[in-house]
Design a protein around this motif. Structure first.
Motif, mmCIF file in Angstrom:
data_model
loop_
_atom_site.group_PDB
_atom_site.id
_atom_site.type_symbol
_atom_site.label_atom_id
_atom_site.label_comp_id
_atom_site.label_asym_id
_atom_site.label_seq_id
_atom_site.Cartn_x
_atom_site.Cartn_y
_atom_site.Cartn_z
ATOM 1 N N GLN A 109 -12.909 18.809 -53.731
ATOM 2 C CA GLN A 109 -13.353 18.081 -54.920
ATOM 3 C C GLN A 109 -12.474 18.373 -56.144
ATOM 4 O O GLN A 109 -12.640 17.745 -57.186
ATOM 5 C CB GLN A 109 -14.809 18.430 -55.242
ATOM 6 C CG GLN A 109 -15.798 17.977 -54.183
ATOM 7 C CD GLN A 109 -17.226 18.391 -54.498
ATOM 8 O OE1 GLN A 109 -17.464 19.193 -55.400
ATOM 9 N NE2 GLN A 109 -18.177 17.836 -53.768
ATOM 10 N N ASP A 169 -15.629 30.114 -53.506
ATOM 11 C CA ASP A 169 -15.011 29.886 -52.200
ATOM 12 C C ASP A 169 -13.645 30.570 -52.202
ATOM 13 O O ASP A 169 -12.624 29.934 -52.469
ATOM 14 C CB ASP A 169 -14.877 28.382 -51.953
ATOM 15 C CG ASP A 169 -14.156 28.057 -50.643
ATOM 16 O OD1 ASP A 169 -13.921 28.990 -49.844
ATOM 17 O OD2 ASP A 169 -13.836 26.870 -50.434
ATOM 18 N N LYS A 208 -16.218 22.777 -54.522
ATOM 19 C CA LYS A 208 -15.574 22.660 -53.217
ATOM 20 C C LYS A 208 -14.108 22.281 -53.406
ATOM 21 O O LYS A 208 -13.773 21.468 -54.262
ATOM 22 C CB LYS A 208 -16.283 21.608 -52.368
ATOM 23 C CG LYS A 208 -17.690 22.020 -51.963
ATOM 24 C CD LYS A 208 -18.344 20.961 -51.087
ATOM 25 C CE LYS A 208 -19.736 21.396 -50.663
ATOM 26 N NZ LYS A 208 -20.405 20.366 -49.814
#
Length: 257
Positions: free
Chosen positions: A174, A137, A171
């Protein structure tokens, strides 16, 4: 407020998604971003400079975006000496790399090599990488990278020290936090493949498979990202093992006959 000047480089080339995500985030945060990247993927070139041929700089865009037909360290040299006319930027950022730079990777990484080169010039420098090249990401990592960049700009770094930062490939919401870590061992299981050309010539391709399975020591970059933390490893330019000097002196190492 001061508009900070950033020299942004990488080793994956000017089309790298990690680089573009970080560049856009820096611009949106009102940084002045001078981007100087290789014109192709130059991963694994470490800290190498090109001495055997001349180098070419090409302006890709008007807003300080240049490509160089050389290594990441070449990009730092030309960015600093030519594009910036020897005026130090406030910080040098390398990355975001497309894959991990954990443990022994720092000796091979062009991303880390560029940050090391910036540190040699006395520029505060940071290298950014994901813990894995599998679906990172980059936009989320760019958000976290900006926080680290601002901290470096406001607090500084120890002399002749740069940061190797690795984001866990999870993520962003997280992620458990940030940890100061030491260098682990390695992030790849080495593999050498043999190929035979149509003319029966034999070739070998050095590569490896990403792995976070072997490292289990507490406090390492490996363990931090595996447990969901952003790893921040301070790297010194001075590679001297001072305890090694003491050990060799005790062993009367210089009494060689």
């Amino acid at each position: 407020m001061k508009k900070y000047r950033v020299l942004l480089v990488n080793d994956d080339g000017y089309q790298s998604e990690g680089l573009l995500s970080l560049r856009q985030k820096l611009i949106s945060e009102n940084f002045e971003v001078i981007t100087v990247t290789p014109d192709r993927n130059m991963s694994g070139t470490s800290h190498s400079l090109t001495f055997t041929r001349p180098l070419k700089i090409e302006k890709l865009e008007e807003n300080f975006y240049y490509i160089v037909d050389g290594t990441p360290a070449d990009c730092v040299h030309l960015g600093y000496h030519i594009i910036l006319n020897g005026e130090k930027p406030d910080i040098l950022i390398s990355g975001i790399n497309t894959g991990p730079n954990l443990g022994n990777d720092i000796f091979y990484s062009g991303t880390v090599g560029a940050a090391r080169e910036g540190t040699l010039f006395g520029i505060p420098s940071v290298a950014f990488s994901p813990a894995s090249s599998k679906n990172p990401d980059f936009e989320g990592m760019a958000e976290l990278a900006i926080k680290i960049v601002k901290k470096v700009l406001h607090k500084g770094l120890p002399e002749k020290v740069f940061l190797n930062v690795t984001f866990p490939n999870i993520k962003i919401d997280q992620i458990k936090g940030f940890l100061l870590t030491r260098q682990g061992r390695g992030a790849y299981r080495e593999e050498i493949k043999k190929y035979i050309s149509p003319s029966k010539e034999v070739y070998y391709w050095i590569g490896g498979e990403e792995t976070l399975e072997e490292e289990c020591e507490r406090g390492t970059d490996y363990t931090a990202v595996r447990e969901g933390y952003v790893s921040i490893t301070p790297i010194r330019l001075d590679l001297t093992d001072y305890r090694g000097i003491e050990t060799l002196e005790k062993l009367s190492f210089l009494s060689i006959k």
